[in-house]
Design an enzyme around this catalytic site. Structure first.
Site, PDB file in Angstrom:
ATOM      1  N   CYS A  21       1.134  -1.430  -0.303  1.00 42.83           N
ATOM      2  CA  CYS A  21      -0.044   0.030   0.061  1.00 42.83           C
ATOM      3  C   CYS A  21       0.823   1.595   0.016  1.00 42.83           C
ATOM      4  O   CYS A  21       1.988   1.135   0.447  1.00 42.83           O
ATOM      5  CB  CYS A  21      -0.853   0.051   1.271  1.00 42.83           C
ATOM      6  SG  CYS A  21       0.032   0.239   2.872  1.00 42.83           S
ATOM      7  N   HIS A  50       5.672  -5.264   8.710  1.00 42.11           N
ATOM      8  CA  HIS A  50       5.928  -6.869   8.889  1.00 42.11           C
ATOM      9  C   HIS A  50       6.181  -7.456   8.028  1.00 42.11           C
ATOM     10  O   HIS A  50       5.108  -8.238   7.413  1.00 42.11           O
ATOM     11  CB  HIS A  50       4.350  -7.416   9.580  1.00 42.11           C
ATOM     12  CG  HIS A  50       3.867  -6.741  11.162  1.00 42.11           C
ATOM     13  ND1 HIS A  50       2.918  -6.207  12.043  1.00 42.11           N
ATOM     14  CD2 HIS A  50       5.440  -5.720  11.802  1.00 42.11           C
ATOM     15  CE1 HIS A  50       3.646  -5.401  12.806  1.00 42.11           C
ATOM     16  NE2 HIS A  50       4.749  -5.081  12.883  1.00 42.11           N
ATOM     17  N   CYS A 108       2.392   5.634   8.740  1.00 40.06           N
ATOM     18  CA  CYS A 108       1.576   6.262   7.156  1.00 40.06           C
ATOM     19  C   CYS A 108       0.859   7.402   7.551  1.00 40.06           C
ATOM     20  O   CYS A 108       0.418   7.201   9.560  1.00 40.06           O
ATOM     21  CB  CYS A 108       0.727   4.755   7.679  1.00 40.06           C
ATOM     22  SG  CYS A 108      -0.428   4.764   6.192  1.00 40.06           S
ATOM     23  N   GLU A 138       0.731  -0.020  16.416  1.00 41.63           N
ATOM     24  CA  GLU A 138      -0.429   0.311  15.828  1.00 41.63           C
ATOM     25  C   GLU A 138      -0.682   1.142  16.914  1.00 41.63           C
ATOM     26  O   GLU A 138      -1.435   2.087  17.494  1.00 41.63           O
ATOM     27  CB  GLU A 138      -1.137  -0.162  14.790  1.00 41.63           C
ATOM     28  CG  GLU A 138      -1.999   1.353  14.504  1.00 41.63           C
ATOM     29  CD  GLU A 138      -2.516   1.057  13.019  1.00 41.63           C
ATOM     30  OE1 GLU A 138      -2.782  -0.279  12.257  1.00 41.63           O
ATOM     31  OE2 GLU A 138      -3.779   1.661  13.493  1.00 41.63           O
ATOM     32  N   THR A 177      -6.312   0.557  11.812  1.00 42.27           N
ATOM     33  CA  THR A 177      -6.180   0.969  10.145  1.00 42.27           C
ATOM     34  C   THR A 177      -6.262  -0.522   9.311  1.00 42.27           C
ATOM     35  O   THR A 177      -6.787  -0.371   8.356  1.00 42.27           O
ATOM     36  CB  THR A 177      -5.399   1.209   9.896  1.00 42.27           C
ATOM     37  OG1 THR A 177      -4.561   0.870  10.072  1.00 42.27           O
ATOM     38  CG2 THR A 177      -5.264   2.949   9.784  1.00 42.27           C
ATOM     39  N   ASN A 237      -3.342  -7.093   9.065  1.00 42.89           N
ATOM     40  CA  ASN A 237      -3.991  -6.575   7.463  1.00 42.89           C
ATOM     41  C   ASN A 237      -3.872  -8.365   6.432  1.00 42.89           C
ATOM     42  O   ASN A 237      -5.020  -8.802   6.239  1.00 42.89           O
ATOM     43  CB  ASN A 237      -4.077  -5.399   6.836  1.00 42.89           C
ATOM     44  CG  ASN A 237      -2.652  -6.092   5.681  1.00 42.89           C
ATOM     45  OD1 ASN A 237      -2.487  -6.263   5.025  1.00 42.89           O
ATOM     46  ND2 ASN A 237      -1.617  -5.523   6.354  1.00 42.89           N
ATOM     47  N   SER A 280       1.827  -5.304   3.578  1.00 37.76           N
ATOM     48  CA  SER A 280       3.205  -5.757   3.442  1.00 37.76           C
ATOM     49  C   SER A 280       3.835  -6.300   2.854  1.00 37.76           C
ATOM     50  O   SER A 280       5.356  -6.612   3.430  1.00 37.76           O
ATOM     51  CB  SER A 280       3.673  -5.731   4.983  1.00 37.76           C
ATOM     52  OG  SER A 280       2.622  -6.717   5.715  1.00 37.76           O
TER      53      SER A 280
END
Ligand code: SF4
Length: 336
Positions: A21, A50, A108, A138, A177, A237, A280
């Site tokens: 991303c 990660h 980010c 995070e 996020t 994610n 990632s």
């Protein structure tokens, strides 16, 4: 009959968007640019993103990964230290200043936005509910923007049921996020039922990249014999994508870091494979996996496009005068 004619046909439904991303791309760029501008070593607090492949690639260029600023030897105090894309508690830059370190914050911008929303709730006198996973960097970073006791972490419906606020009319929420869009909607519904006056953040906390990758997997998964997500076990994610694939109808869903982790004996009879990668995970590993399937199956790749992403986050000004070569760009974009 040669080996080619005995290969079983396999359709790979390749999700797009997938992989890196804009926030990951920017964080990797910051480390590469810092190495070019200041030379090695460049210290990086926590895995910049990660992914082991990315971390090892940066180590080969001269990055040194640490968990705490105290690990930087006094003789290297002039070397830059980069904070990871996941964000850091306020105490970390403060600690860096006290140690007279030169730091570059690769948080980010979309994580920074969540920090600002959480601080806004606090400023308006609201107790902050942070929906997220305990221990994730995070979550530690977002909690660390707020005063002690100003926020409560909500992970499960049981947490919602047990939470007893001092003032139910003064609550505001934000989320990590990289959560599951569906699970978060469920938790929010439960929270809103208990605390109808709870205030939402001014902007959505789950980021565009998380939403788009989950949506692509959801559309591609129904009927797939196997869904592979390229990503690391500590990548939030990526793990959510595995769950999304299973819920959306893939018969089996697995997280793999490299082609070598694929359980080939168990999947010899599949005919449809879904494939995506967490935010990632570099594209070069996706290529490695497709090639590994090509060596064993008669592969047809179908691109499943569900969104077009144009987000691009610029690096900080101090690094904008450094030029990246084509090889650097390939690494930054996950292609090398
Ligand atoms: S997953 Fe989202 S929040 Fe995390 S680095 Fe990427 S764009 Fe930023």
């Amino acid at each position: 009959m040669d080996a080619t004619t005995t290969r079983m046909p396999l359709t790979i439904r390749l999700c797009q968007p997938r992989g890196f991303c804009a926030g990951v791309d920017r964080a990797i760029q910051i480390v590469v640019l810092a190495l070019k501008k200041y030379g090695a070593p460049v210290y990086v607090r926590h895995e910049i993103v990660h992914n082991r492949y990315v971390v090892e690639g940066l180590q080969n260029l001269g990055a040194v990964f640490i968990e705490e600023l105290s690990e930087i030897p006094p003789e290297h105090r002039a070397s830059p230290v980069v904070f990871s894309a996941h964000g850091v508690p306020k105490s970390v830059p403060q600690d860096a200043r006290e140690r007279d370190l030169f730091y570059l914050d690769a948080t980010c911008p979309l994580v920074s936005k969540v920090h600002k929303q959480a601080m806004r709730h606090q400023r308006l006198g609201r107790h902050v509910l942070l929906i997220g996973h305990a221990g994730h960097p995070e979550v530690i970073g977002t909690m660390g923007q707020l005063a002690e006791g100003a926020a409560t972490l909500i992970e499960t419906e049981a947490d919602v049921a047990e939470f007893e606020p001092a003032d139910p009319s003064a609550l505001g929420f934000v989320t990590q996020t990289t959560l599951s869009v569906e699970d978060t909607a469920g938790l929010l519904k439960a929270l809103q039922e208990r605390f109808p006056e709870m205030q939402a953040p001014a902007a959505e906390s789950i980021c565009y990249a998380t939403t788009n990758r989950q949506e692509a997997v959801k559309e591609t998964a129904p009927g797939a014999d196997l869904f592979l997500i390229v990503g690391a076990p500590n990548s939030s994610n990526s793990r959510r994508l595995v769950e999304v694939a299973e819920r959306a109808g893939a018969k089996m869903s697995l997280l793999v870091q490299r082609a070598s982790e694929i359980p080939w004996d168990e999947i010899a009879n599949i005919s449809t494979l879904g494939l995506s990668a967490g935010a990632s995970a570099p594209e070069i590993i996706v290529d490695e996996i497709i090639n590994a399937f090509r060596a064993r199956f008669d592969v047809t790749v179908e691109l499943a496009v569900t969104a077009t992403e144009t987000e691009d986050f610029p690096v900080m000004r101090v690094l904008r005068d450094v030029e990246l070569t084509a090889a650097d760009m390939a690494f930054v974009n996950g292609m090398a």
